[in-house]
Design a protein around this motif. Sequence first.
Motif, PDB file in Angstrom:
ATOM      1  N   TYR A 225      85.650  14.193   4.703  1.00  0.00           N
ATOM      2  CA  TYR A 225      84.336  13.722   4.293  1.00  0.00           C
ATOM      3  C   TYR A 225      84.166  13.854   2.784  1.00  0.00           C
ATOM      4  CZ  TYR A 225      82.782  13.588   9.130  1.00  0.00           C
ATOM      5  OH  TYR A 225      82.640  13.280  10.448  1.00  0.00           O
ATOM      6  N   THR A 226      83.749  12.769   2.161  1.00  0.00           N
ATOM      7  CA  THR A 226      83.472  12.818   0.732  1.00  0.00           C
ATOM      8  C   THR A 226      82.009  13.132   0.460  1.00  0.00           C
ATOM      9  OG1 THR A 226      83.124  10.423   0.683  1.00  0.00           O
ATOM     10  CG2 THR A 226      85.331  11.238   0.124  1.00  0.00           C
ATOM     11  N   ASP A 227      81.157  12.936   1.464  1.00  0.00           N
ATOM     12  CA  ASP A 227      79.733  13.217   1.312  1.00  0.00           C
ATOM     13  C   ASP A 227      79.125  13.325   2.700  1.00  0.00           C
ATOM     14  OD1 ASP A 227      77.246  13.620   0.176  1.00  0.00           O
ATOM     15  OD2 ASP A 227      76.828  11.485  -0.046  1.00  0.00           O
ATOM     16  N   ILE A 228      78.702  14.517   3.069  1.00  0.00           N
ATOM     17  CA  ILE A 228      78.086  14.722   4.379  1.00  0.00           C
ATOM     18  C   ILE A 228      77.089  15.875   4.265  1.00  0.00           C
ATOM     19  CG2 ILE A 228      79.948  16.240   5.176  1.00  0.00           C
ATOM     20  CD1 ILE A 228      79.458  15.037   8.030  1.00  0.00           C
ATOM     21  N   ALA A 229      75.935  15.687   4.884  1.00  0.00           N
ATOM     22  CA  ALA A 229      74.916  16.741   4.901  1.00  0.00           C
ATOM     23  C   ALA A 229      75.390  17.886   5.796  1.00  0.00           C
ATOM     24  CB  ALA A 229      73.597  16.180   5.414  1.00  0.00           C
ATOM     25  N   VAL A 230      74.959  19.078   5.494  1.00  0.00           N
ATOM     26  CA  VAL A 230      75.384  20.257   6.241  1.00  0.00           C
ATOM     27  C   VAL A 230      75.042  20.120   7.716  1.00  0.00           C
ATOM     28  CG1 VAL A 230      75.098  22.749   6.513  1.00  0.00           C
ATOM     29  CG2 VAL A 230      75.227  21.762   4.235  1.00  0.00           C
TER      30      VAL A 230
ATOM     31  N   PHE B  31      84.808  17.199   0.629  1.00  0.00           N
ATOM     32  CA  PHE B  31      84.842  17.156  -0.829  1.00  0.00           C
ATOM     33  C   PHE B  31      83.642  17.928  -1.356  1.00  0.00           C
ATOM     34  CE2 PHE B  31      83.640  15.191  -4.886  1.00  0.00           C
ATOM     35  CZ  PHE B  31      84.808  15.445  -5.600  1.00  0.00           C
ATOM     36  N   CYS B  32      83.897  18.848  -2.269  1.00  0.00           N
ATOM     37  CA  CYS B  32      82.828  19.699  -2.812  1.00  0.00           C
ATOM     38  C   CYS B  32      82.650  19.525  -4.316  1.00  0.00           C
ATOM     39  CB  CYS B  32      83.125  21.156  -2.488  1.00  0.00           C
ATOM     40  SG  CYS B  32      83.252  21.462  -0.709  1.00  0.00           S
ATOM     41  N   GLY B  33      83.373  18.587  -4.920  1.00  0.00           N
ATOM     42  CA  GLY B  33      83.252  18.388  -6.364  1.00  0.00           C
ATOM     43  C   GLY B  33      83.646  19.640  -7.106  1.00  0.00           C
ATOM     44  N   ASN B  34      82.700  20.208  -7.825  1.00  0.00           N
ATOM     45  CA  ASN B  34      82.950  21.493  -8.492  1.00  0.00           C
ATOM     46  C   ASN B  34      81.932  22.536  -8.034  1.00  0.00           C
ATOM     47  OD1 ASN B  34      80.659  20.720  -9.812  1.00  0.00           O
ATOM     48  ND2 ASN B  34      81.532  20.717 -11.857  1.00  0.00           N
ATOM     49  N   SER B  35      81.384  22.335  -6.825  1.00  0.00           N
ATOM     50  CA  SER B  35      80.351  23.234  -6.305  1.00  0.00           C
ATOM     51  C   SER B  35      80.949  24.303  -5.390  1.00  0.00           C
ATOM     52  CB  SER B  35      79.286  22.446  -5.546  1.00  0.00           C
ATOM     53  OG  SER B  35      78.377  23.338  -4.931  1.00  0.00           O
ATOM     54  N   ARG B  36      81.018  25.506  -5.906  1.00  0.00           N
ATOM     55  CA  ARG B  36      81.478  26.625  -5.094  1.00  0.00           C
ATOM     56  C   ARG B  36      80.510  26.875  -3.932  1.00  0.00           C
ATOM     57  NH1 ARG B  36      83.047  30.999  -9.807  1.00  0.00           N
ATOM     58  NH2 ARG B  36      84.592  29.708 -10.854  1.00  0.00           N
TER      59      ARG B  36
ATOM     60  N   ASN C 120      88.102  20.224  -9.656  1.00  0.00           N
ATOM     61  CA  ASN C 120      88.126  21.112 -10.803  1.00  0.00           C
ATOM     62  C   ASN C 120      89.161  22.209 -10.542  1.00  0.00           C
ATOM     63  OD1 ASN C 120      87.338  23.654 -12.140  1.00  0.00           O
ATOM     64  ND2 ASN C 120      85.644  22.448 -12.956  1.00  0.00           N
ATOM     65  N   THR C 121      90.159  22.310 -11.408  1.00  0.00           N
ATOM     66  CA  THR C 121      91.228  23.288 -11.179  1.00  0.00           C
ATOM     67  C   THR C 121      90.729  24.723 -11.244  1.00  0.00           C
ATOM     68  OG1 THR C 121      91.901  23.164 -13.502  1.00  0.00           O
ATOM     69  CG2 THR C 121      93.081  21.755 -11.937  1.00  0.00           C
ATOM     70  N   GLN C 122      89.690  24.993 -12.039  1.00  0.00           N
ATOM     71  CA  GLN C 122      89.146  26.356 -12.092  1.00  0.00           C
ATOM     72  C   GLN C 122      88.539  26.751 -10.740  1.00  0.00           C
ATOM     73  OE1 GLN C 122      86.537  26.000 -15.463  1.00  0.00           O
ATOM     74  NE2 GLN C 122      88.056  26.901 -16.846  1.00  0.00           N
ATOM     75  N   CYS C 123      87.858  25.805 -10.095  1.00  0.00           N
ATOM     76  CA  CYS C 123      87.298  26.081  -8.772  1.00  0.00           C
ATOM     77  C   CYS C 123      88.410  26.313  -7.754  1.00  0.00           C
ATOM     78  CB  CYS C 123      86.397  24.933  -8.311  1.00  0.00           C
ATOM     79  SG  CYS C 123      84.836  24.814  -9.199  1.00  0.00           S
ATOM     80  N   VAL C 124      89.461  25.522  -7.845  1.00  0.00           N
ATOM     81  CA  VAL C 124      90.606  25.687  -6.939  1.00  0.00           C
ATOM     82  C   VAL C 124      91.182  27.090  -7.078  1.00  0.00           C
ATOM     83  CG1 VAL C 124      92.990  24.955  -6.488  1.00  0.00           C
ATOM     84  CG2 VAL C 124      91.198  23.237  -6.808  1.00  0.00           C
ATOM     85  N   HIS C 125      91.415  27.493  -8.306  1.00  0.00           N
ATOM     86  CA  HIS C 125      91.998  28.815  -8.560  1.00  0.00           C
ATOM     87  C   HIS C 125      91.075  29.923  -8.048  1.00  0.00           C
ATOM     88  CE1 HIS C 125      94.243  32.011 -10.409  1.00  0.00           C
ATOM     89  NE2 HIS C 125      93.173  32.394 -11.079  1.00  0.00           N
ATOM     90  N   TRP C 126      89.785  29.809  -8.345  1.00  0.00           N
ATOM     91  CA  TRP C 126      88.825  30.811  -7.879  1.00  0.00           C
ATOM     92  C   TRP C 126      88.820  30.885  -6.352  1.00  0.00           C
ATOM     93  CZ3 TRP C 126      84.537  29.859  -4.811  1.00  0.00           C
ATOM     94  CH2 TRP C 126      83.745  30.978  -4.543  1.00  0.00           C
TER      95      TRP C 126
END
Length: 160
Positions: free
Chosen positions: A70-75, A93-98, A116-122
């Motif tokens: 899903y690229t866009d779905i409500a919770v 898909f969460c974009g860069n939203s943790r 976002n690679t920083q989000c991936v690493h985190w």
Amino acid sequence: MTTTPIIYVACDGGIGDDTTICADTVPAVIATNADTVVKIASKLQPQGIAVLGYNDVDICVLYHLDGVYYTDIAVDDFKAVRKKYPCIQLGVFCGNSRHTAMVMGENGADFVVFDNTQCVHWWASVMEIAVVYHMPNTHTTPLMQQNNVQGADFVLQQYR
């Protein structure tokens, strides 16, 4: 340095030269429409390559696919899909939203996708749910080798 396995998003009816796609290098392909599913699922699934639907659980069920991305779905919609289909692999898909990733993980996502690679690493350092890095560009041919993205379980690449 090892490479991170690539998940392809197949657009416009196929994935090019199917002979270059093998389970050793590509664990999954996301099919963006029913025509693409019909063309690739019967070729790839017997090789052990997962085929996922794109934003559509009905196509997933109809064609016996392995899951949905899903690229866009409500919770609440996601929760309903997870409850109705507990055995289907679901990615979001969460974009860069943790925060979005954590909420979706708490509600049954099998994998989350960041651009976002920083989000991936985190994420990889603190969470157990699989994490995917979405490459930002669309390519005209598949990239069979990709530099390792630190922490990513997979790299998602779209091409036409």
